[in-house]
Structures are given as structure tokens and as C-alpha cells.
Design an enzyme around this catalytic site. Sequence first.
Site, PDB file in Angstrom:
ATOM      1  N   CYS A 117       4.667  29.792 -47.504  1.00 38.04           N
ATOM      2  CA  CYS A 117       4.130  28.440 -47.322  1.00 38.04           C
ATOM      3  C   CYS A 117       3.139  28.050 -48.410  1.00 38.04           C
ATOM      4  CB  CYS A 117       3.484  28.307 -45.953  1.00 38.04           C
ATOM      5  SG  CYS A 117       4.678  28.539 -44.635  1.00 38.04           S
ATOM      6  N   HIS A 258      -1.387  22.196 -45.767  1.00 39.83           N
ATOM      7  CA  HIS A 258      -0.073  22.669 -45.335  1.00 39.83           C
ATOM      8  C   HIS A 258       0.184  22.163 -43.919  1.00 39.83           C
ATOM      9  CE1 HIS A 258       3.334  25.072 -44.514  1.00 39.83           C
ATOM     10  NE2 HIS A 258       2.716  25.980 -43.787  1.00 39.83           N
ATOM     11  N   ASN A 288       7.199  22.298 -40.041  1.00 39.54           N
ATOM     12  CA  ASN A 288       6.672  23.132 -41.131  1.00 39.54           C
ATOM     13  C   ASN A 288       7.790  23.357 -42.154  1.00 39.54           C
ATOM     14  OD1 ASN A 288       5.799  25.203 -42.779  1.00 39.54           O
ATOM     15  ND2 ASN A 288       4.978  26.457 -41.126  1.00 39.54           N
TER      16      ASN A 288
HETATM   17  O1  UT7 Z   1       2.961  28.257 -42.209  1.00 37.33           O
HETATM   18  C1  UT7 Z   1       2.520  29.418 -41.641  1.00 37.33           C
HETATM   19  C2  UT7 Z   1       3.507  29.726 -40.614  1.00 37.33           C
HETATM   20  N1  UT7 Z   1       3.179  29.662 -39.269  1.00 37.33           N
HETATM   21  C3  UT7 Z   1       2.133  29.072 -38.657  1.00 37.33           C
HETATM   22  O2  UT7 Z   1       1.253  28.476 -39.194  1.00 37.33           O
HETATM   23  C4  UT7 Z   1       2.123  29.210 -37.175  1.00 37.33           C
HETATM   24  C5  UT7 Z   1       0.757  29.437 -36.618  1.00 37.33           C
HETATM   25  N2  UT7 Z   1       0.817  29.589 -35.168  1.00 37.33           N
HETATM   26  C6  UT7 Z   1       1.059  28.562 -34.341  1.00 37.33           C
HETATM   27  O3  UT7 Z   1       1.254  27.450 -34.780  1.00 37.33           O
HETATM   28  C7  UT7 Z   1       1.020  28.823 -32.853  1.00 37.33           C
HETATM   29  O4  UT7 Z   1       0.580  30.145 -32.601  1.00 37.33           O
HETATM   30  C8  UT7 Z   1       2.400  28.603 -32.166  1.00 37.33           C
HETATM   31  C9  UT7 Z   1       2.730  27.114 -32.133  1.00 37.33           C
HETATM   32  C10 UT7 Z   1       3.486  29.354 -32.886  1.00 37.33           C
HETATM   33  C11 UT7 Z   1       2.347  29.076 -30.724  1.00 37.33           C
HETATM   34  O5  UT7 Z   1       1.308  28.422 -30.024  1.00 37.33           O
HETATM   35  P1  UT7 Z   1       0.315  29.262 -29.093  1.00 37.33           P
HETATM   36  O6  UT7 Z   1      -0.608  28.291 -28.489  1.00 37.33           O
HETATM   37  O7  UT7 Z   1      -0.254  30.358 -29.928  1.00 37.33           O
HETATM   38  O8  UT7 Z   1       1.289  29.779 -27.982  1.00 37.33           O
HETATM   39  P2  UT7 Z   1       1.635  31.297 -27.559  1.00 37.33           P
HETATM   40  O9  UT7 Z   1       2.472  31.952 -28.587  1.00 37.33           O
HETATM   41  O10 UT7 Z   1       0.386  31.974 -27.108  1.00 37.33           O
HETATM   42  O11 UT7 Z   1       2.488  31.025 -26.281  1.00 37.33           O
HETATM   43  C12 UT7 Z   1       1.950  30.451 -25.089  1.00 37.33           C
HETATM   44  C13 UT7 Z   1       3.020  30.359 -24.038  1.00 37.33           C
HETATM   45  C14 UT7 Z   1       3.754  31.685 -23.831  1.00 37.33           C
HETATM   46  O12 UT7 Z   1       4.077  31.773 -22.449  1.00 37.33           O
HETATM   47  P3  UT7 Z   1       3.158  32.647 -21.448  1.00 37.33           P
HETATM   48  O13 UT7 Z   1       3.174  34.021 -22.031  1.00 37.33           O
HETATM   49  O14 UT7 Z   1       1.813  32.004 -21.501  1.00 37.33           O
HETATM   50  O15 UT7 Z   1       3.864  32.508 -20.144  1.00 37.33           O
HETATM   51  C15 UT7 Z   1       5.034  31.523 -24.600  1.00 37.33           C
HETATM   52  O16 UT7 Z   1       6.084  32.298 -24.102  1.00 37.33           O
HETATM   53  O17 UT7 Z   1       4.024  29.425 -24.456  1.00 37.33           O
HETATM   54  C16 UT7 Z   1       5.308  30.051 -24.421  1.00 37.33           C
HETATM   55  N3  UT7 Z   1       6.122  29.483 -25.499  1.00 37.33           N
HETATM   56  C17 UT7 Z   1       6.857  28.375 -25.348  1.00 37.33           C
HETATM   57  N4  UT7 Z   1       7.072  27.568 -24.309  1.00 37.33           N
HETATM   58  C18 UT7 Z   1       7.858  26.503 -24.474  1.00 37.33           C
HETATM   59  C19 UT7 Z   1       6.239  29.920 -26.795  1.00 37.33           C
HETATM   60  N5  UT7 Z   1       7.052  29.114 -27.491  1.00 37.33           N
HETATM   61  C20 UT7 Z   1       7.457  28.149 -26.599  1.00 37.33           C
HETATM   62  C21 UT7 Z   1       8.281  27.037 -26.733  1.00 37.33           C
HETATM   63  N6  UT7 Z   1       8.470  26.234 -25.652  1.00 37.33           N
HETATM   64  N7  UT7 Z   1       8.907  26.717 -27.894  1.00 37.33           N
END
Ligand code: UT7
Length: 331
Positions: A117, A258, A288
Amino acid sequence: MRRSHYKSVILGTGSELPSKILTNVALQKLVDTNDEWITTRTGIKERRILEEGRSNADMAHRAALRALKDAGLEPKDLDAIIMGTVSSDYPFPSSACVLENMLGARKVFSLDVNAACSGFLNALAVADSFIQTGMIKTALVLGSDVLSRLLNWKDRATCILFGDAAGAVVLGASNDGHRGILSTKLRTDGSYVKELYVPAGGSLKPATLETVRKNEHTITMNGKEVFKVAVRSMEEISREALDEAGVTVEQVALVIPHQANLRIINALAQRLKIPMSRVMVNLEKYGNTSAASVPVALDEARRQGRIHPGDVVLLNAFGAGFAWGAAVIRF
Ligand code: UT7
């Protein structure tokens, strides 16, 4: 440190967004997700997906032609093509070489920069350094990625985040001490390699039926860790780039970060104490787009009239490696 009296100025910008749109609602049919979750957790509403049969270099070609037209230059005027990408057409040679041939640029050297990225920020810093030393006068700098081809479309934690795009900038050498790139700062921390990577397909683990069956050719990410380090690192490197440029946060007319997650951008703006009215955001439309995100947003900001002569603009990015960077430019 600046080494010569040459500065790199931005002569033109261009971008290419594939026409195929994939909305959050359409994604609900592919994985167990919903528009509300994606919108509140990321800010993304839709993303673009490159049509089958078209390549990364193809997309970059269109962005490059627009940037060259904007600059009033032709491919023959270029000395170098430097492309940030992690999804090149072939394992080798570089996509920049494929693009060079498409453009018919004949007096150049071309290379890819692999920094995920922050690929565009790295490519920009490389080109700027070549210009400062006097080695080249004109460079085409790109960020272009087709991450839709590296996604596991069954993994809801990653497939909802990314989109395809290409962005390009034409840089030229200038003696005008006032305008141009005032500073670039780059950093990596390789202890985070496996927090965001594609496990197979490289020389360590070449493709086998097994790697394909286990989906090891697709992006694996620890989103929470990326999020945490991204906010902290982008703030730090932005401040370093501003310091080196001799510019304060108050003097920044526009931040172009970004475009990974609106919550990351909000947190960064808060830490930098800069209002969101001075921060470029377009991730709701494109998701992204990896290395393309910053040059696409820069091109869009220019076309929207958000950058005026004399404005100081801060670019920053963070991604796999982890690799991150920032640049300060006076237009
Ligand atoms: O360019 C660099 C590349 N990447 C990034 O910059 C990404 C940086 N990270 C992020 O943007 C965030 O961490 C994410 C958007 C990827 C995830 O958000 P989060 O608030 O950290 O969510 P999480 O991974 O902690 O997941 C929370 C809940 C989980 O369920 P439980 O365990 O609380 O029951 C996940 O299973 O949300 C669930 N979950 C989803 N639910 C619906 C994860 N992905 C999804 C989804 N739809 N697509």
C-alpha cells in the site's frame, strides 16, 4: 537531506478506475457480511473490479496516458517509469517494463517497487531522488494494483476491503526553489511480514495443487494489528516529513492519506489535529486500492479543485511489510 538545487515538481496526474462496480449489497451474496457492518467498520460502500482479460499494466497504461496528457508530454519525453505494485502482470519482468512497451517509451529505464500500500510513496521517493541527483529529468511514477486477483472471495475479513485501480503522476526536474516535493520519508518493520502477506506463489513456496487448494495464493491479514500500527506510524512519519520540509500541520492545505479504512483516517486526523475538511477521502467509492489509493486520491483532489497553486499537501500511506511513508509537496 536535499542534495542538489533540483526539485521534483508534479507536471500532471491521471487515474484509471475499472468500470465494473461491486457494492456491499452485492458482496452479501458472496460471504456472510452486510452493508451496515462494512460501512460502519470501514467506510467503504463499493469498489471497482478489473474485468477478466485486462491486466494491471493495461490499467496503468490508461492512467499514464491521462497523466502525460495533463502534463502536456509524450512517452518519448520520459527518462524513467517507476511503478509501485504487488500485483504485477508476471512474476517477472516488471509491470513497468510491460507498461513501457505499451506506451512506446523508448529512452527509459523502468522498474517496479514492491511496497504494497505504500508502493506509490516509495516509487515517488525513488524518482524524486533520481531527479535531485540530476540522473533523470522526467519520470512517470505510478501506483497500480489488482488485488481482486489476490483475494480469497470466501474470506469476509479481507475480500470486502480491496478494489482495483491505477494512479499516475508525471514528475519533472525544476530549479524553482519554491514549488515541488519538499520531503519524503520511508520506513519498514520486517518483523510484521506475516501480519499481512500472500503465503505462497513466491520462490519459498511455489504453486502446487496443495497451495491452491489451501487458498495460500491469497491475502492473509491480521486486521487489528495492521490497524493499530498504521495509525501510530502514519502520524509519526507525517510529523517527520513535515519537520524536514519546515512546514507545520496548520500550513497543510490538504492531507491525502492511504484509503484503507475511514476509522484509520479519522484517528490519524485527530492525532495530527487537522480537521476532516482538510483530509481527502474517497474510499467509500473505491475501497482500499493498495498502491493506487494515494495517486488516485491526488488526481481526484486536483480535478475537484481542492489543490491550488502554493498549497502544501501531505501524502501518507501504510501497508504490508509493514512499510509506510509520507511526502510533503508544495504545488
Ligand atoms: O492498507 C493496509 C491494509 N489493511 C488495512 O489497513 C486494514 C486495517 N484493519 C482494518 O481496517 C480492520 O481491522 C478491519 C476492517 C479489517 C476489521 O475491523 P475490526 O473492527 O478490527 O473487526 P474484527 O476483525 O475485530 O472483527 C469484529 C467482528 C468479528 O466477529 P466476532 O468475533 O466479534 O463475533 C468478525 O468475525 O466482526 C466480524 N467480521 C465481520 N462481520 C461481518 C469480520 N469481517 C466481517 C465482515 N462482515 N466482512
